[in-house]
Design a protein around this motif. Sequence first.
Motif, PDB file in Angstrom:
ATOM      1  N   CYS A 118       0.779  -1.259  -0.052  1.00 29.65           N
ATOM      2  CA  CYS A 118       0.119  -0.011  -0.089  1.00 29.65           C
ATOM      3  C   CYS A 118       0.922   1.422  -0.068  1.00 29.65           C
ATOM      4  O   CYS A 118       0.442   2.518   0.102  1.00 29.65           O
ATOM      5  CB  CYS A 118      -0.992   0.001   1.136  1.00 29.65           C
ATOM      6  SG  CYS A 118      -0.031  -0.028   2.816  1.00 29.65           S
ATOM      7  N   VAL A 119       2.159   1.060  -0.079  1.00 29.86           N
ATOM      8  CA  VAL A 119       3.148   2.190  -0.204  1.00 29.86           C
ATOM      9  C   VAL A 119       4.170   1.906  -1.213  1.00 29.86           C
ATOM     10  O   VAL A 119       4.862   0.747  -1.155  1.00 29.86           O
ATOM     11  CB  VAL A 119       3.981   2.312   1.277  1.00 29.86           C
ATOM     12  CG1 VAL A 119       4.892   3.436   0.785  1.00 29.86           C
ATOM     13  CG2 VAL A 119       2.926   2.730   2.128  1.00 29.86           C
ATOM     14  N   TYR A 120       4.158   2.605  -2.441  1.00 30.80           N
ATOM     15  CA  TYR A 120       4.959   2.594  -3.503  1.00 30.80           C
ATOM     16  C   TYR A 120       5.910   3.329  -3.674  1.00 30.80           C
ATOM     17  O   TYR A 120       5.740   4.420  -3.768  1.00 30.80           O
ATOM     18  CB  TYR A 120       4.050   2.337  -4.882  1.00 30.80           C
ATOM     19  CG  TYR A 120       3.275   1.290  -4.989  1.00 30.80           C
ATOM     20  CD1 TYR A 120       2.527   0.260  -3.959  1.00 30.80           C
ATOM     21  CD2 TYR A 120       2.579   1.127  -6.282  1.00 30.80           C
ATOM     22  CE1 TYR A 120       1.910  -0.909  -4.225  1.00 30.80           C
ATOM     23  CE2 TYR A 120       1.434  -0.050  -6.425  1.00 30.80           C
ATOM     24  CZ  TYR A 120       1.322  -1.195  -5.457  1.00 30.80           C
ATOM     25  OH  TYR A 120       0.719  -2.060  -5.833  1.00 30.80           O
ATOM     26  N   ASP A 121       7.186   2.739  -3.753  1.00 26.29           N
ATOM     27  CA  ASP A 121       8.309   3.646  -3.801  1.00 26.29           C
ATOM     28  C   ASP A 121       8.364   4.782  -2.709  1.00 26.29           C
ATOM     29  O   ASP A 121       8.689   5.957  -2.871  1.00 26.29           O
ATOM     30  CB  ASP A 121       8.638   4.381  -5.145  1.00 26.29           C
ATOM     31  CG  ASP A 121       8.995   3.503  -6.140  1.00 26.29           C
ATOM     32  OD1 ASP A 121       9.703   2.422  -5.853  1.00 26.29           O
ATOM     33  OD2 ASP A 121       8.803   3.602  -7.323  1.00 26.29           O
ATOM     34  N   GLY A 122       7.944   4.408  -1.483  1.00 26.06           N
ATOM     35  CA  GLY A 122       7.893   5.351  -0.387  1.00 26.06           C
ATOM     36  C   GLY A 122       6.641   6.129  -0.109  1.00 26.06           C
ATOM     37  O   GLY A 122       6.618   6.861   0.841  1.00 26.06           O
ATOM     38  N   VAL A 123       5.693   6.326  -1.136  1.00 26.98           N
ATOM     39  CA  VAL A 123       4.637   6.806  -1.208  1.00 26.98           C
ATOM     40  C   VAL A 123       3.395   6.097  -1.077  1.00 26.98           C
ATOM     41  O   VAL A 123       3.167   5.259  -1.870  1.00 26.98           O
ATOM     42  CB  VAL A 123       4.534   7.714  -2.765  1.00 26.98           C
ATOM     43  CG1 VAL A 123       3.239   8.854  -2.657  1.00 26.98           C
ATOM     44  CG2 VAL A 123       5.876   8.709  -2.665  1.00 26.98           C
ATOM     45  N   PRO A 124       2.479   6.376  -0.154  1.00 27.41           N
ATOM     46  CA  PRO A 124       1.358   5.669   0.122  1.00 27.41           C
ATOM     47  C   PRO A 124       0.371   5.887  -1.230  1.00 27.41           C
ATOM     48  O   PRO A 124       0.215   6.887  -1.784  1.00 27.41           O
ATOM     49  CB  PRO A 124       0.696   6.489   1.279  1.00 27.41           C
ATOM     50  CG  PRO A 124       1.670   7.113   2.076  1.00 27.41           C
ATOM     51  CD  PRO A 124       2.744   7.549   0.989  1.00 27.41           C
ATOM     52  N   LEU A 125      -0.462   4.823  -1.459  1.00 25.97           N
ATOM     53  CA  LEU A 125      -1.226   4.546  -2.579  1.00 25.97           C
ATOM     54  C   LEU A 125      -2.370   5.793  -2.151  1.00 25.97           C
ATOM     55  O   LEU A 125      -2.741   6.007  -1.166  1.00 25.97           O
ATOM     56  CB  LEU A 125      -1.857   3.307  -2.583  1.00 25.97           C
ATOM     57  CG  LEU A 125      -1.067   2.197  -3.129  1.00 25.97           C
ATOM     58  CD1 LEU A 125      -1.649   0.781  -3.151  1.00 25.97           C
ATOM     59  CD2 LEU A 125      -0.545   2.696  -4.727  1.00 25.97           C
ATOM     60  N   PRO A 126      -3.097   6.101  -3.394  1.00 23.08           N
ATOM     61  CA  PRO A 126      -4.243   7.161  -3.440  1.00 23.08           C
ATOM     62  C   PRO A 126      -5.188   6.719  -2.144  1.00 23.08           C
ATOM     63  O   PRO A 126      -5.675   5.509  -2.257  1.00 23.08           O
ATOM     64  CB  PRO A 126      -4.844   7.143  -4.603  1.00 23.08           C
ATOM     65  CG  PRO A 126      -3.618   6.903  -5.469  1.00 23.08           C
ATOM     66  CD  PRO A 126      -2.811   5.908  -4.654  1.00 23.08           C
ATOM     67  N   GLY A 127      -5.446   7.130  -1.174  1.00 23.85           N
ATOM     68  CA  GLY A 127      -6.578   6.845  -0.118  1.00 23.85           C
ATOM     69  C   GLY A 127      -5.935   6.464   1.014  1.00 23.85           C
ATOM     70  O   GLY A 127      -6.516   6.236   2.129  1.00 23.85           O
ATOM     71  N   VAL A 128      -4.406   6.094   1.010  1.00 21.69           N
ATOM     72  CA  VAL A 128      -3.801   5.377   2.144  1.00 21.69           C
ATOM     73  C   VAL A 128      -3.095   6.573   2.856  1.00 21.69           C
ATOM     74  O   VAL A 128      -2.447   7.558   2.274  1.00 21.69           O
ATOM     75  CB  VAL A 128      -2.778   4.362   1.550  1.00 21.69           C
ATOM     76  CG1 VAL A 128      -1.848   3.757   2.781  1.00 21.69           C
ATOM     77  CG2 VAL A 128      -3.449   3.082   1.005  1.00 21.69           C
ATOM     78  N   VAL A 129      -3.043   6.475   4.300  1.00 24.94           N
ATOM     79  CA  VAL A 129      -2.232   7.265   4.884  1.00 24.94           C
ATOM     80  C   VAL A 129      -1.045   6.704   5.722  1.00 24.94           C
ATOM     81  O   VAL A 129      -1.631   5.514   6.308  1.00 24.94           O
ATOM     82  CB  VAL A 129      -3.060   8.296   5.751  1.00 24.94           C
ATOM     83  CG1 VAL A 129      -2.584   9.015   6.699  1.00 24.94           C
ATOM     84  CG2 VAL A 129      -4.295   9.119   4.909  1.00 24.94           C
ATOM     85  N   ALA A 130      -0.099   7.117   5.974  1.00 23.46           N
ATOM     86  CA  ALA A 130       0.749   6.545   6.929  1.00 23.46           C
ATOM     87  C   ALA A 130       1.329   7.578   7.984  1.00 23.46           C
ATOM     88  O   ALA A 130       1.462   8.702   7.621  1.00 23.46           O
ATOM     89  CB  ALA A 130       2.079   5.864   6.065  1.00 23.46           C
ATOM     90  N   ARG A 131       1.467   7.166   9.173  1.00 21.25           N
ATOM     91  CA  ARG A 131       2.061   8.025  10.318  1.00 21.25           C
ATOM     92  C   ARG A 131       3.221   7.073  11.058  1.00 21.25           C
ATOM     93  O   ARG A 131       3.143   5.788  10.934  1.00 21.25           O
ATOM     94  CB  ARG A 131       0.932   8.473  11.076  1.00 21.25           C
ATOM     95  CG  ARG A 131       0.504   7.510  11.877  1.00 21.25           C
ATOM     96  CD  ARG A 131      -0.846   8.066  12.768  1.00 21.25           C
ATOM     97  NE  ARG A 131      -0.402   9.151  13.864  1.00 21.25           N
ATOM     98  CZ  ARG A 131      -0.159   8.734  15.054  1.00 21.25           C
ATOM     99  NH1 ARG A 131      -0.290   7.108  15.384  1.00 21.25           N
ATOM    100  NH2 ARG A 131       0.390   9.303  15.959  1.00 21.25           N
ATOM    101  N   LEU A 132       4.033   7.883  11.638  1.00 20.05           N
ATOM    102  CA  LEU A 132       4.967   7.265  12.752  1.00 20.05           C
ATOM    103  C   LEU A 132       4.500   7.679  14.206  1.00 20.05           C
ATOM    104  O   LEU A 132       4.291   8.970  14.272  1.00 20.05           O
ATOM    105  CB  LEU A 132       6.216   7.737  12.192  1.00 20.05           C
ATOM    106  CG  LEU A 132       7.067   7.525  10.862  1.00 20.05           C
ATOM    107  CD1 LEU A 132       8.203   8.005  10.715  1.00 20.05           C
ATOM    108  CD2 LEU A 132       6.679   6.015  10.340  1.00 20.05           C
ATOM    109  N   ASP A 133       4.397   6.533  14.910  1.00 18.14           N
ATOM    110  CA  ASP A 133       4.459   6.914  16.438  1.00 18.14           C
ATOM    111  C   ASP A 133       5.554   7.894  16.818  1.00 18.14           C
ATOM    112  O   ASP A 133       7.011   7.459  16.604  1.00 18.14           O
ATOM    113  CB  ASP A 133       4.351   5.390  17.154  1.00 18.14           C
ATOM    114  CG  ASP A 133       4.166   5.821  18.672  1.00 18.14           C
ATOM    115  OD1 ASP A 133       4.995   6.037  19.273  1.00 18.14           O
ATOM    116  OD2 ASP A 133       2.864   5.232  19.146  1.00 18.14           O
ATOM    117  N   PRO A 134       5.455   8.840  17.584  1.00 17.72           N
ATOM    118  CA  PRO A 134       6.192   9.892  18.032  1.00 17.72           C
ATOM    119  C   PRO A 134       7.299   9.060  19.028  1.00 17.72           C
ATOM    120  O   PRO A 134       8.382   9.681  19.191  1.00 17.72           O
ATOM    121  CB  PRO A 134       5.447  10.851  18.739  1.00 17.72           C
ATOM    122  CG  PRO A 134       4.189  10.387  19.044  1.00 17.72           C
ATOM    123  CD  PRO A 134       3.921   9.320  17.995  1.00 17.72           C
ATOM    124  N   VAL A 135       6.807   8.120  19.847  1.00 18.56           N
ATOM    125  CA  VAL A 135       7.729   7.469  20.638  1.00 18.56           C
ATOM    126  C   VAL A 135       8.821   6.530  20.039  1.00 18.56           C
ATOM    127  O   VAL A 135       9.916   6.580  20.284  1.00 18.56           O
ATOM    128  CB  VAL A 135       6.916   6.621  21.771  1.00 18.56           C
ATOM    129  CG1 VAL A 135       7.682   6.199  22.798  1.00 18.56           C
ATOM    130  CG2 VAL A 135       6.037   7.770  22.551  1.00 18.56           C
TER     131      VAL A 135
END
Length: 379
Positions: A196-213
């Motif tokens: 769902c992430v292609y070449d580091g970019v989320p697919l349309p409609g997909v969201v990625a986040r990183l836990d701050p901890v």
Amino acid sequence: MTTGSPDLLVPAGSTWDQLFPALRTLLHEASGDEVCDRADEPCVVVATSGSSGTPKRVRLPASALRASGEATAEVLDGHGRWVLALPTHHVAGLQVLARSVLAGTEPVALPAGPFTGGAFASAVSRAGGGSPTYASLVPTQVHRLLQDADGTAALASLDAVLVGGAAADPGLLRHAREAGARVVTTYGMSETAGGCVYDGVPLPGVVARLDPVDQRIHLAGPVLAQGYADAPDLTSTAFQVLEGRRWFVTGDRGSWQGGRLRVLGRVDDVIVTGGHKVEPRDVETALRALPGVTDAVVVGVPDEEWGQVVAAVVVPSRPTDPADDLARLRAALAPTLPAHALPRQVVLRDAIPLLPSGKPDPARAGALLRAAASPSAEG
């Protein structure tokens, strides 16, 4: 749409022609503009690869498969014909079938047996035609194709090749692109309907986040699974609602680099040796860059003095004296890795141990290293 339909179970050993008609029906039920009741929506039940432990049975709604397939077509060159080179009882192979359904085509499957450049080239030739031609492969398959003239030519002839299932070595990707292949790296898992992430970019409609901890990767969007079959506790842990959005909490750590997601490795794969943290992927990349190394997998092995030691299963590109390998590898790696990241144990093998999905099997690699009981290096 019709709801309440029985789930489509995907057992090990399923062949594409057995699954394809049922998958076509299920995806057609998910078509149209009507919003599905996710509790009743028909699902495909597929097992995870088991790379992070015991395989789990994931319930993927038909709408998630459709969303993933449509988004893939959007970022590639549209729908097309797919070469099937992966087992269909894992999500990457299953998605080749789903994308073919959405394209109105049938996949061209490789014959049963070992993966070879000749078999792949034949399948690509049969798939060629008036629409774009694609394939989905794991890094090991790309490596084998690049060792074969016909396989390399077939790889380069594709409109795109998705490479996922395991971290791809930068040198391998460079080699493939230099050979003319349009390689698209993918990141995802069964719980996200595959990549769902292609070449580091989320697919349309997909969201990625990183836990701050702990920098753990969270993924959201229409591609998410409903959960795990008959495992509500696992589902509630892995799928969480945060800030009003439903997320899948992965077991991977990541970072953002130039707006692209870089996967650093498993949260529990970090090797802590003598108080220092070592990323196995960094050591693997450095090993594969050495002239005499074809492939490598790095794990942490328990050690009384250091807590853990960095250990590697290495595939040499030519016969080598095993007695000299540890000292030779440490010396060769010293200019690129800190001292605490240098392997203290190494085992040579003809191939990296793999899971049925084609991913490296760290558990088997660790067992090989413990069984070998190589002495620790000084330093």
